[in-house]
Motif scaffolding. Structure first.
Motif, mmCIF file in Angstrom:
data_model
loop_
_atom_site.group_PDB
_atom_site.id
_atom_site.type_symbol
_atom_site.label_atom_id
_atom_site.label_comp_id
_atom_site.label_asym_id
_atom_site.label_seq_id
_atom_site.Cartn_x
_atom_site.Cartn_y
_atom_site.Cartn_z
ATOM 1 N N PHE A 57 40.757 34.191 40.058
ATOM 2 C CA PHE A 57 39.340 34.562 40.101
ATOM 3 C C PHE A 57 38.568 33.814 40.835
ATOM 4 O O PHE A 57 37.788 34.146 41.635
ATOM 5 N N ARG A 58 38.467 32.464 40.448
ATOM 6 C CA ARG A 58 37.589 31.675 41.006
ATOM 7 C C ARG A 58 37.573 31.281 42.393
ATOM 8 O O ARG A 58 36.788 31.432 43.328
ATOM 9 N N ARG A 59 38.980 31.197 42.798
ATOM 10 C CA ARG A 59 39.169 30.855 44.268
ATOM 11 C C ARG A 59 39.077 31.890 45.011
ATOM 12 O O ARG A 59 38.487 31.971 46.139
ATOM 13 N N ASP A 60 39.670 32.940 44.745
ATOM 14 C CA ASP A 60 39.784 34.225 45.839
ATOM 15 C C ASP A 60 38.513 35.387 45.612
ATOM 16 O O ASP A 60 38.495 36.253 46.438
ATOM 17 N N TYR A 61 37.853 35.085 44.538
ATOM 18 C CA TYR A 61 36.719 36.150 44.522
ATOM 19 C C TYR A 61 35.216 35.308 44.354
ATOM 20 O O TYR A 61 34.461 35.250 45.353
ATOM 21 N N LEU A 62 35.025 34.407 43.375
ATOM 22 C CA LEU A 62 33.787 33.650 43.424
ATOM 23 C C LEU A 62 33.534 32.870 44.419
ATOM 24 O O LEU A 62 32.640 32.834 45.338
ATOM 25 N N GLY A 63 34.630 32.100 44.909
ATOM 26 C CA GLY A 63 34.837 31.134 46.016
ATOM 27 C C GLY A 63 34.448 31.626 47.451
ATOM 28 O O GLY A 63 34.092 30.987 48.451
ATOM 29 N N ARG A 64 34.738 32.946 47.678
ATOM 30 C CA ARG A 64 34.616 33.662 48.853
ATOM 31 C C ARG A 64 33.369 34.794 48.775
ATOM 32 O O ARG A 64 33.206 35.188 49.862
ATOM 33 N N ASP A 65 32.802 34.685 47.424
ATOM 34 C CA ASP A 65 31.439 35.533 47.482
ATOM 35 C C ASP A 65 31.857 36.930 47.984
ATOM 36 O O ASP A 65 31.081 37.374 48.849
ATOM 37 N N LEU A 66 33.007 37.662 47.282
ATOM 38 C CA LEU A 66 33.156 39.007 47.829
ATOM 39 C C LEU A 66 32.501 40.080 46.971
ATOM 40 O O LEU A 66 32.205 39.716 45.781
ATOM 41 N N ALA A 67 32.456 41.217 47.393
ATOM 42 C CA ALA A 67 31.942 42.197 46.476
ATOM 43 C C ALA A 67 33.151 42.607 45.454
ATOM 44 O O ALA A 67 34.254 42.450 45.785
ATOM 45 N N TYR A 68 32.711 42.931 44.301
ATOM 46 C CA TYR A 68 33.715 43.085 43.073
ATOM 47 C C TYR A 68 34.886 44.278 43.540
ATOM 48 O O TYR A 68 36.056 44.176 43.352
ATOM 49 N N TRP A 69 34.431 45.087 44.515
ATOM 50 C CA TRP A 69 35.556 46.204 44.628
ATOM 51 C C TRP A 69 36.414 45.665 45.654
ATOM 52 O O TRP A 69 37.487 46.448 45.974
ATOM 53 N N ARG A 70 36.110 44.302 46.096
ATOM 54 C CA ARG A 70 37.303 43.805 47.104
ATOM 55 C C ARG A 70 38.205 42.766 46.368
ATOM 56 O O ARG A 70 38.920 42.078 47.170
ATOM 57 N N ILE A 71 38.062 42.576 45.010
ATOM 58 C CA ILE A 71 38.867 41.596 44.389
ATOM 59 C C ILE A 71 40.245 41.945 44.502
ATOM 60 O O ILE A 71 40.675 43.158 44.420
ATOM 61 N N GLN A 72 41.279 41.139 44.705
ATOM 62 C CA GLN A 72 42.377 41.315 44.994
ATOM 63 C C GLN A 72 43.432 41.645 43.622
ATOM 64 O O GLN A 72 42.937 41.227 42.658
ATOM 65 N N GLY A 79 41.579 37.795 36.284
ATOM 66 C CA GLY A 79 40.740 36.655 35.885
ATOM 67 C C GLY A 79 39.338 37.269 35.891
ATOM 68 O O GLY A 79 38.467 36.641 35.156
ATOM 69 N N PHE A 80 39.152 38.286 36.635
ATOM 70 C CA PHE A 80 37.594 39.033 36.504
ATOM 71 C C PHE A 80 37.452 39.500 35.081
ATOM 72 O O PHE A 80 36.520 39.055 34.277
ATOM 73 N N PHE A 81 38.355 39.903 34.285
ATOM 74 C CA PHE A 81 38.294 40.564 32.841
ATOM 75 C C PHE A 81 38.537 39.420 31.897
ATOM 76 O O PHE A 81 37.677 39.060 31.038
ATOM 77 N N LEU A 82 39.292 38.157 32.144
ATOM 78 C CA LEU A 82 39.399 37.143 31.462
ATOM 79 C C LEU A 82 38.180 35.964 31.388
ATOM 80 O O LEU A 82 37.744 35.490 30.564
ATOM 81 N N HIS A 83 37.420 36.099 32.633
ATOM 82 C CA HIS A 83 36.261 35.404 32.828
ATOM 83 C C HIS A 83 35.374 35.715 31.741
ATOM 84 O O HIS A 83 34.498 34.692 31.144
ATOM 85 N N PHE A 84 35.104 37.032 31.126
ATOM 86 C CA PHE A 84 34.315 37.178 30.255
ATOM 87 C C PHE A 84 34.572 37.037 28.855
ATOM 88 O O PHE A 84 33.647 36.841 28.003
ATOM 89 N N ALA A 85 36.029 36.747 28.749
ATOM 90 C CA ALA A 85 36.478 36.410 27.400
ATOM 91 C C ALA A 85 36.671 34.933 27.181
ATOM 92 O O ALA A 85 37.114 34.367 26.189
ATOM 93 N N ARG A 86 36.595 34.149 28.441
ATOM 94 C CA ARG A 86 37.090 32.706 28.324
ATOM 95 C C ARG A 86 36.303 32.042 27.239
ATOM 96 O O ARG A 86 37.134 31.073 26.697
ATOM 97 N N ARG A 87 35.170 32.056 26.901
ATOM 98 C CA ARG A 87 34.543 31.114 25.973
ATOM 99 C C ARG A 87 35.343 31.175 24.714
ATOM 100 O O ARG A 87 35.534 30.272 23.939
ATOM 101 N N ARG A 88 35.741 32.105 24.235
ATOM 102 C CA ARG A 88 36.225 32.620 22.936
ATOM 103 C C ARG A 88 37.574 32.300 22.812
ATOM 104 O O ARG A 88 37.854 31.609 21.764
ATOM 105 N N PHE A 89 38.258 32.352 23.910
ATOM 106 C CA PHE A 89 39.918 32.192 23.811
ATOM 107 C C PHE A 89 40.308 30.978 24.546
ATOM 108 O O PHE A 89 41.269 30.477 24.271
ATOM 109 N N LEU A 90 39.471 30.445 25.306
ATOM 110 C CA LEU A 90 40.118 29.157 25.807
ATOM 111 C C LEU A 90 39.596 27.930 25.472
ATOM 112 O O LEU A 90 40.037 26.759 25.691
#
Length: 95
Positions: A57-72, A79-90
């Protein structure tokens, strides 16, 4: 048969959502697999699933500054979904 692919496909079987962007369907399945690892106490696999999907997610989305509908598919969209739960579960897992 206790594998991430089994959990990924099992998530497809129980997933009754219809995401607006098709790539999110595979991301939801990877997300489900990561949480199945976590729920079953498979700590090494949980850490790897979370870390690899978040890195994609970081490399292929955030690092490339893509619009969310272009996430692979797969890792980046999971990773988009996990990003929001990261603090609790990681906490305690490698980031």
């Amino acid at each position: 048969m206790d594998t991430g692919l089994l959990y990924h496909e099992l998530t497809h079987c129980v997933d009754d959502t219809d995401p607006i962007y098709a790539g999110f369907r595979e991301g939801l399945a990877n997300f489900g697999a990561a949480y199945l690892f976590e729920m079953l106490g498979q700590e090494g696999d949980t850490a790897h699933a979370f870390a690899s999907n978040l890195e994609a997610f970081r490399r292929d989305y955030l690092g490339r500054d893509l619009a969310y509908w272009r996430i692979q598919d797969y890792g980046p969209s999971a990773g988009f979904f996990l990003h929001f739960a990261r603090r609790r579960f990681l906490d305690g897992f490698a980031r």
